[in-house]
Design a protein around this motif. Structure first.
Motif, PDB file in Angstrom:
ATOM      1  N   VAL A 190       0.863  -1.187   0.000  1.00  0.00           N
ATOM      2  CA  VAL A 190       0.000   0.000   0.000  1.00  0.00           C
ATOM      3  C   VAL A 190       0.892   1.227   0.000  1.00  0.00           C
ATOM      4  O   VAL A 190       1.812   1.324   0.818  1.00  0.00           O
ATOM      5  CB  VAL A 190      -0.915   0.037   1.252  1.00  0.00           C
ATOM      6  N   GLU A 191       0.656   2.138  -0.922  1.00  0.00           N
ATOM      7  CA  GLU A 191       1.431   3.378  -0.892  1.00  0.00           C
ATOM      8  C   GLU A 191       0.536   4.575  -1.170  1.00  0.00           C
ATOM      9  O   GLU A 191      -0.491   4.458  -1.845  1.00  0.00           O
ATOM     10  CB  GLU A 191       2.577   3.333  -1.910  1.00  0.00           C
ATOM     11  N   LEU A 192       0.925   5.708  -0.572  1.00  0.00           N
ATOM     12  CA  LEU A 192       0.194   6.962  -0.797  1.00  0.00           C
ATOM     13  C   LEU A 192       0.961   7.780  -1.816  1.00  0.00           C
ATOM     14  O   LEU A 192       2.183   7.816  -1.805  1.00  0.00           O
ATOM     15  CB  LEU A 192       0.113   7.770   0.503  1.00  0.00           C
ATOM     16  N   PHE A 214      -6.658  -4.235   3.242  1.00  0.00           N
ATOM     17  CA  PHE A 214      -5.455  -3.402   3.143  1.00  0.00           C
ATOM     18  C   PHE A 214      -5.360  -2.479   4.350  1.00  0.00           C
ATOM     19  O   PHE A 214      -6.372  -1.980   4.833  1.00  0.00           O
ATOM     20  CB  PHE A 214      -5.493  -2.541   1.873  1.00  0.00           C
ATOM     21  N   ALA A 215      -4.134  -2.251   4.822  1.00  0.00           N
ATOM     22  CA  ALA A 215      -3.919  -1.293   5.923  1.00  0.00           C
ATOM     23  C   ALA A 215      -3.525   0.043   5.299  1.00  0.00           C
ATOM     24  O   ALA A 215      -2.452   0.169   4.725  1.00  0.00           O
ATOM     25  CB  ALA A 215      -2.829  -1.802   6.846  1.00  0.00           C
ATOM     26  N   VAL A 216      -4.411   1.026   5.406  1.00  0.00           N
ATOM     27  CA  VAL A 216      -4.134   2.332   4.825  1.00  0.00           C
ATOM     28  C   VAL A 216      -3.449   3.200   5.880  1.00  0.00           C
ATOM     29  O   VAL A 216      -3.937   3.283   7.007  1.00  0.00           O
ATOM     30  CB  VAL A 216      -5.443   3.017   4.361  1.00  0.00           C
ATOM     31  N   PRO A 217      -2.319   3.824   5.543  1.00  0.00           N
ATOM     32  CA  PRO A 217      -1.623   4.669   6.532  1.00  0.00           C
ATOM     33  C   PRO A 217      -2.562   5.747   7.096  1.00  0.00           C
ATOM     34  O   PRO A 217      -3.372   6.305   6.348  1.00  0.00           O
ATOM     35  CB  PRO A 217      -0.493   5.312   5.723  1.00  0.00           C
ATOM     36  N   LEU A 256      -3.580   9.908  -3.430  1.00  0.00           N
ATOM     37  CA  LEU A 256      -3.947   8.724  -4.211  1.00  0.00           C
ATOM     38  C   LEU A 256      -3.385   7.500  -3.485  1.00  0.00           C
ATOM     39  O   LEU A 256      -2.239   7.518  -3.051  1.00  0.00           O
ATOM     40  CB  LEU A 256      -3.345   8.850  -5.615  1.00  0.00           C
ATOM     41  N   VAL A 257      -4.220   6.477  -3.303  1.00  0.00           N
ATOM     42  CA  VAL A 257      -3.748   5.241  -2.678  1.00  0.00           C
ATOM     43  C   VAL A 257      -3.595   4.178  -3.750  1.00  0.00           C
ATOM     44  O   VAL A 257      -4.507   3.959  -4.541  1.00  0.00           O
ATOM     45  CB  VAL A 257      -4.753   4.694  -1.641  1.00  0.00           C
TER      46      VAL A 257
END
Lengths: 477, 465
Positions: free
Chosen positions: A5-7, A52-55, A63-64
């Protein structure tokens, strides 16, 4: 299995584009699941629902990119695929002159002074673009939702002063001089002009008139709040004036969600002063449903409404398991109509998402503002409805499932095919209403056939479908 | 039928599929945090008409050169009073080139013998005061330092009698406005005060009497067609000015050697006309000031530390942020480490639709600032996205004679994130160095949302008043 997962702060694409990007990425080799979306609260919920673990620092402007991989080694290739999909989606064809496209509606209108404007940017920015049109003296359809009502009033007052028609905000459907805007069905030109404070109400009317062979000149959407006390029918009056001035229009129909009584009276008085006859189809408790309204219109035109129930009401092998009605709608007015008809028989029918999985009857509109923040409308993106359809089907209390399938420009290219796959997993009886015309790009006949083959009983009238669902529910008791 | 769409491509595709001509807006989210203020200002019932009024007022101005005189006379500037470029600033925050310019100015006025001695004078602040040029109807290039004995061009809008001013251009390299203060800099300034200024006054006054004042706006129109953008390139404009003044100069009775020197100095300085372009732009933009509800930028100016803008609807308030260092080409061995952040009132040319906004018309400077001809065309076109109108007088041949983009709109800058493009010179970071290069720069983005917040506040107040 591994998750990534990335921002990406400051990156932006509209929800429809991201839906397409997500689908492309999900189809890449080694990908088990993928979601590329703006980090709105709703989307974060969806992402978390997918595991998913979103920060925590994710904000609405980020945008994720979230992917789950069968093979962790594929990560680099998949991320490259994400970039490619984003690039492809933003690349637009440019001419030899390499002139960059305009960045505001105002700038675009300098080159296209006579144009009609269609605004579908996120709600907080919609009024700004729409005002560009009003200032340039151009009519504008505001598809965007999430516009505060006081802004709608100010926008429409400015439009009134400029003699401009503002269709919307939250106007899903319009046909202007035969050109469909937003979710519009393909209709033949004809004697009817529609003013609609209800998107799918308008579509149901268009479809029913089409089934009876009656064409439409223009269908001017005015937004679901236009006949509320706050807005006071500002756009409805202007739309009526336009249609009255159009020689091709022999009969005007006003279709609206339940209006404020004093506004309804004022519009009735205004309509009475026009040269063209006006039929009011104002929805609400105790008032005729959309199908009845269509019948009335057709009677005034000396036409009859054809039989809209299925040729072969399914002697369904599906057993009524539970006792509850579960309506999963993409059309707001269609959901409202179903809820109202059901309430006459069932008493209380809930409208919140929780009601779809609770202990009472529930009819939910997935096109409601609450479910579209940062997501495409369910007529475009079926994900949310399909997810809840599976949950409802797994619930032993579910007695019958009621669905709408709305066709036309702008809508999902093959909604029945996606639903058919999901319906294979459903054991309860399913009643579906298909709202569409013979000329719609999705092919009405094929949509009906696919749903019927998947075991649904298919109607062309939402009121008819709802009554049939209630009948099945009653019979199962 | 034609449809303009802003938003989801899918809906545009659906319209296009019906064989309708669709123009797609390349919409992107506005600068972060501006949505609510943008909506408030968009719905301000005064805005549209106010902007039309401000734009029309600006375009109606014709600037004429009516006189030349010392600042003490035409501005009433007193001994110890110093004007400078950009928004207000104090000595302790002043950049190297501004300090250098002030030091040279103090020496020129005889307040100190050696420019270096002026540091103590400005640190104490007892007998000296600093004030922006803009507050006195003046614009100053680069450091923009104006002292009482400096000679000034006087421009007038004949219709209203309003006036603006600017000092005489010293040339390039080691000059006061770039922060240099060596003896040769001071010697040139003294010659400008003793010979150039009086000669120009004689010539301008005689021309006014004989053929009428020099139409500076008209020269701007012509020079744009001749490849000048009136900020970094003023070659055609300078020669047209000489053409207009030369007859009066020749018949002035001034010593022929001095006349020759004046002609040589002006003709040899391609930037001489910049100091007429700037006050002409200010004269036009001042006409657009103070229109309640207008979102038009009426000044962009930098003091070497801060970049400031003023907006028609917000009066004399400055909205400031840190000035950026330009990107561009360097003279000699200079490099980015030697450059001071952006400085000067000359961005008034961009504010009025010249300079970077007229890049497309000046292919010769495109290379100087490290670009290609298509880049130049794209720059001018891009500026049309953030401006309210175009100037039909200042038209660009290569863009089908379209007028230059004019009247920067705070709301459109916030909506698009496109920042005004400024062509600029670069001053050395240290006092005394002078010019180190030329290039391109933009304002700090944050000052536009600042101005927008104020516009939204004033709009709300007006509607509840």
């Amino acid at each position: 299995m591994s998750s990534h997962v990335e921002l990406r702060p400051g990156a932006y694409a509209d929800s429809v584009t991201l839906l397409q990007v997500s689908r492309t990425v999900a189809g890449l080799p080694g990908v088990a699941a993928a979601q590329v979306a703006m980090a709105t609260p709703l989307n974060i919920e969806v992402l978390e629902g997918m595991g998913f673990a979103v920060p925590a620092e994710a904000g609405v402007n980020d945008l994720v990119v979230a992917v789950r991989l069968d093979d962790p080694a594929a990560l680099d290739a998949v991320l490259a695929g994400v970039d490619r999909a984003l690039d492809d989606s933003s690349r637009r064809p440019t001419g030899a002159a390499e002139v960059a496209p305009h960045r505001t509606t105002a700038a675009a209108l300098r080159d296209a002074g006579d144009a009609l404007v269609l605004v579908s940017v996120p709600g907080p920015s919609a009024v700004v673009e729409a005002m560009d049109a009003v200032e340039a003296g151009r009519d504008v359809m505001v598809f965007s939702d999430h516009v505060p009502v006081e802004h709608e009033v100010a926008l429409k007052r400015a439009a009134e002063a400029a003699g401009v028609l503002v269709m919307g905000p939250d106007c899903g459907t319009a046909i202007v001089d035969g050109v469909g805007l937003g979710f519009a069905n393909v209709v033949s030109p004809g004697p009817v002009g529609i003013v609609a404070a209800s998107g799918t109400g308008c579509q149901q009317l268009l479809a029913l008139l089409d089934h009876a062979g009656v064409g439409v000149t223009s269908a001017l959407g005015v937004g679901g709040r236009d006949l509320t006390a706050e807005v006071g029918g500002l756009a409805t009056r202007e739309a009526l004036r336009r249609l009255d001035a159009d020689d091709r229009v022999e009969l005007i129909v006003v279709v609206s969600k339940p209006p404020a009584p004093e506004v309804a009276t004022a519009i009735e008085e205004y309509a009475a002063g026009l040269a063209t006859p006006v039929e009011l189809a104002l929805l609400g408790p105790g008032r005729p449903d959309l199908t009845a309204a269509a019948e009335r219109v057709l009677r005034r035109l000396s036409r009859a409404l054809p039989d809209l129930s299925p040729a072969d009401p399914s002697e369904t092998s599906r057993r009524v398991g539970g006792e509850l009605l579960r309506g999963l709608f993409v059309g707001g007015t269609l959901a409202g109509e179903a809820r109202q008809i059901a309430a006459e028989t069932l008493g209380v029918v809930g409208s919140a998402l929780a009601d779809l999985h609770g202990e009472g009857h529930g009819v939910v509109d997935f096109g409601d503002d609450a479910y579209t923040s940062g997501r495409a409308h369910p007529m475009i993106d079926p994900t949310l409805r399909l997810e809840h359809l599976a949950r409802a089907a797994a619930d032993p209390h579910t007695g019958v499932i009621l669905l709408d399938v709305v066709l036309g420009h702008g809508a999902e290219p093959d909604p029945a095919a996606l639903l058919a796959t999901a319906l294979a997993e459903v054991s309860q009886p399913v009643v579906a209403c298909v709202v569409g015309t013979a000329q719609d790009p999705q092919d009405l006949d094929r949509q009906v056939r696919l749903l019927a083959e998947a075991g649904a009983e298919v109607h062309l009238s939402n009121a008819g479908a709802t009554r049939r669902a209630l009948e099945i529910l009653g019979a199962g008791r | 039928m034609r449809v303009v769409t802003a938003g989801a491509d899918l809906l545009a595709d659906a319209v296009q599929a019906q064989a309708v001509d669709v123009t797609r807006v390349d919409w992107r989210p506005p600068l972060p945090g501006t949505e609510a203020d943008l909506t408030a200002v968009a719905l301000d019932p005064r805005r549209s008409e106010a902007n039309a009024r401000a734009g029309a007022a600006m375009l109606a101005v014709t600037a004429h050169l009516v006189d030349v005189g010392p600042a003490s006379e035409v501005l009433g500037l007193q001994r110890g009073e110093f004007l400078h470029a950009g928004p207000p600033i104090t000595w302790d925050r002043a950049s190297g080139p501004l300090r250098g310019g002030l030091m040279a100015g103090a020496a020129l006025e005889g307040l100190v013998d050696d420019p270096e001695d002026a540091v103590a004078l400005f640190e104490s602040g007892d007998t000296v005061s600093l004030e922006p040029c803009h507050h006195r109807g003046t614009v100053g290039p680069m450091a923009g330092v104006v002292t009482p004995s400096m000679w000034m061009f006087v421009l007038e809008d004949r219709a209203t009698g309003r006036r603006t001013h600017c000092s005489l251009n010293e040339g390039l390299g080691k000059v006061l406005r770039y922060g240099a203060y060596s003896p040769d800099v001071l010697a040139r300034l003294r010659w400008m005060g003793d010979v150039l200024g009086p000669a120009l006054r004689t010539a301008v006054r005689a021309t006014v009497d004989d053929t009428g004042p020099v139409d500076v706006t008209g020269i701007l129109t012509q020079m744009l067609q001749m490849g000048d953008e009136a900020h970094n390139r003023n070659r055609a404009g300078t020669l047209m000015l000489l053409r207009d003044l030369a007859p009066a100069l020749a018949s002035s009775g001034i010593d022929a050697g001095d006349v020759a020197e004046v002609l040589r100095f002006v003709g040899g300085n391609d930037h001489f006309f910049l100091n007429l372009a700037m006050p002409a732009c200010k004269l036009a933009l001042d006409a657009a000031r103070d229109v309640p509800g207008s979102t038009m930028v009426v000044a962009m100016a930098r003091n070497g530390t801060d970049f400031g803008i003023q907006v028609s609807g917000t009066g004399d308030e400055w909205f400031t942020g840190p000035a950026q260092v330009a990107e561009g080409l360097y003279l000699g061995d200079y490099g980015p480490d030697d450059a001071n952040p952006d400085i000067g009132d000359s961005a008034i040319t961009e504010t009025a639709g010249l300079g970077g906004f007229a890049m497309a018309t000046a292919p010769a400077i495109v290379r100087l600032v490290g670009g290609s001809v298509p880049d130049a065309l794209a720059t001018t076109r891009r500026m049309h996205e953030i401006t309210l109108t175009e100037n039909p007088r200042w038209s660009v041949p290569v863009l089908e004679f379209q007028g230059t983009p004019t009247g920067i709109d705070v709301t459109r800058v916030c909506r698009t994130g496109i920042l005004p493009q400024i062509n600029t010179g670069m001053a050395g970071r240290l006092a005394g160095v002078g010019q180190v290069g030329a290039g391109l720069v933009t304002p700090p983005a944050a000052i536009f949302p600042q101005a927008l917040v104020r516009l939204a506040e004033l709009s709300t107040q007006a509607q509840h008043a």
